[in-house]
Design a protein around this motif. Structure first.
Motif, PDB file in Angstrom:
ATOM      1  N   UNK A  57       0.845  -1.214   0.262  1.00  0.00           N
ATOM      2  CA  UNK A  57      -0.181  -0.049   0.109  1.00  0.00           C
ATOM      3  C   UNK A  57       0.906   1.343  -0.085  1.00  0.00           C
ATOM      4  N   UNK A  58       2.002   1.369   0.789  1.00  0.00           N
ATOM      5  CA  UNK A  58       2.717   2.287   0.855  1.00  0.00           C
ATOM      6  C   UNK A  58       3.684   2.627  -0.307  1.00  0.00           C
ATOM      7  N   UNK A  59       3.771   1.493  -1.051  1.00  0.00           N
ATOM      8  CA  UNK A  59       4.772   1.600  -2.003  1.00  0.00           C
ATOM      9  C   UNK A  59       3.951   2.466  -3.291  1.00  0.00           C
ATOM     10  N   UNK A  60       2.501   2.384  -3.243  1.00  0.00           N
ATOM     11  CA  UNK A  60       1.806   2.924  -4.372  1.00  0.00           C
ATOM     12  C   UNK A  60       1.383   4.385  -3.918  1.00  0.00           C
ATOM     13  N   UNK A  61       1.315   4.648  -2.433  1.00  0.00           N
ATOM     14  CA  UNK A  61       0.430   5.879  -1.827  1.00  0.00           C
ATOM     15  C   UNK A  61       1.335   6.308  -0.516  1.00  0.00           C
ATOM     16  N   UNK A  62       1.672   7.516  -0.516  1.00  0.00           N
ATOM     17  CA  UNK A  62       2.307   8.170   0.460  1.00  0.00           C
ATOM     18  C   UNK A  62       1.532   8.091   1.693  1.00  0.00           C
ATOM     19  N   UNK A  63       0.335   7.976   1.833  1.00  0.00           N
ATOM     20  CA  UNK A  63      -0.558   8.311   2.900  1.00  0.00           C
ATOM     21  C   UNK A  63      -2.036   7.631   2.930  1.00  0.00           C
ATOM     22  N   UNK A  64      -2.544   7.027   3.924  1.00  0.00           N
ATOM     23  CA  UNK A  64      -3.705   6.483   3.755  1.00  0.00           C
ATOM     24  C   UNK A  64      -4.882   7.294   3.114  1.00  0.00           C
ATOM     25  N   UNK A  65      -4.889   8.515   3.078  1.00  0.00           N
ATOM     26  CA  UNK A  65      -5.744   9.721   2.452  1.00  0.00           C
ATOM     27  C   UNK A  65      -5.684   9.653   0.941  1.00  0.00           C
ATOM     28  N   UNK A  66      -4.264   9.708   0.783  1.00  0.00           N
ATOM     29  CA  UNK A  66      -3.973   9.596  -0.846  1.00  0.00           C
ATOM     30  C   UNK A  66      -4.495   8.317  -1.504  1.00  0.00           C
ATOM     31  N   UNK A  67      -4.793   7.462  -0.936  1.00  0.00           N
ATOM     32  CA  UNK A  67      -4.974   6.088  -1.439  1.00  0.00           C
ATOM     33  C   UNK A  67      -6.417   6.457  -2.462  1.00  0.00           C
ATOM     34  N   UNK A  68      -7.196   7.385  -2.076  1.00  0.00           N
ATOM     35  CA  UNK A  68      -8.638   7.657  -2.950  1.00  0.00           C
ATOM     36  C   UNK A  68      -8.291   8.327  -4.132  1.00  0.00           C
ATOM     37  N   UNK A  69      -6.981   8.932  -4.289  1.00  0.00           N
ATOM     38  CA  UNK A  69      -6.889   9.891  -5.405  1.00  0.00           C
ATOM     39  C   UNK A  69      -6.961   9.269  -6.857  1.00  0.00           C
ATOM     40  N   UNK A  70      -6.784   7.776  -6.795  1.00  0.00           N
ATOM     41  CA  UNK A  70      -7.091   7.505  -8.488  1.00  0.00           C
ATOM     42  C   UNK A  70      -8.600   7.582  -8.662  1.00  0.00           C
ATOM     43  N   UNK A  71      -9.586   7.246  -7.703  1.00  0.00           N
ATOM     44  CA  UNK A  71     -10.885   7.409  -7.992  1.00  0.00           C
ATOM     45  C   UNK A  71     -11.263   8.731  -8.220  1.00  0.00           C
TER      46      UNK A  71
END
Length: 229
Positions: A57-71
């Protein structure tokens, strides 16, 4: 003679598969944020929901909030394409009529109620709010290029730049207004979709009219004063 050494281990992921993993992580993060809150959600939980490690997860995103950015950003190119194809005699507020707004990006991928809940969270969660606003910042140049191409103007011209800013702001304001207004009304999904489309049309009509429309400002436009057309 020894045999040539081949590459061992798993083959590298293709860019397409990497994009799929990013979207899977994003969808899982949204579901967790909506059901249990951002603060209570961990990278480990997001990874478990997708079947990957927290390290992935952290390899793809710098923070948990940024995980939603692709959507959030998934529909940018589709909207830019609609702007390029926008007919000269077609009102701006009818832009999404051929491609329903509910099929664009995050709204097409997740349950409608989940989408509204996610947008509502951007109002109270600073981390999500930052990602939400950054998405619109990234979208604006794409919209400006599309409008410039449509009008055969320089891509960095002032007119398409301002028009893109107005269009972009109208989209964001419409989605937020719809999500926040329906927060406590218990609106049925079909009704909510219809209301979203109407809100988008109203917002784009305001943007197309220009800043002076309805504000008591005399609209004596010259060569440098243009509304959407």
């Amino acid at each position: 003679m020894t045999a040539a050494r081949g590459r061992t281990g798993r083959p590298p992921l293709t860019e397409e598969r990497k994009a799929e993993i990013r979207l899977e992580i994003a969808s899982a993060a949204v579901e967790l944020f909506v059901t249990q809150g951002v603060a209570a959600t961990t990278g480990e939980q997001i990874g478990q929901a997708v079947g990957v490690s927290a390290r992935t997860v952290w390899r793809y995103f710098p923070s948990k909030e940024s995980c939603v950015s692709p959507l959030f950003s998934e529909g940018i190119e589709l909207i830019a394409a609609l702007l390029r194809e926008w007919a000269p005699d077609e009102p701006l507020e009818r832009l999404f009529d051929r491609t329903l707004a509910t099929e664009i990006g995050v709204i097409g991928r997740l349950e409608r109620a989940t989408v509204r809940d996610l947008v509502r969270l951007t109002r109270t969660e600073p981390g999500l709010r930052a990602v939400w606003l950054q998405t619109y910042d990234e979208a604006e140049p794409a919209f400006a290029r599309a409008l410039a191409e449509r009008a055969r103007l320089p891509a960095d011209g002032l007119e398409p730049t301002i028009q893109a800013a107005m269009f972009n702001a109208a989209l964001r304001a419409a989605v937020e207004h719809h999500a926040w207004r329906t927060a406590d009304t218990g609106t049925e999904p079909a009704t909510a979709e219809t209301e979203l489309m109407e809100t988008l049309r109203s917002a784009l009509a305001v943007a197309a009219g220009g800043v002076g429309q309805g504000l008591g400002v005399e609209r004596g436009c010259g060569a440098g004063c243009h509304t959407f057309r």
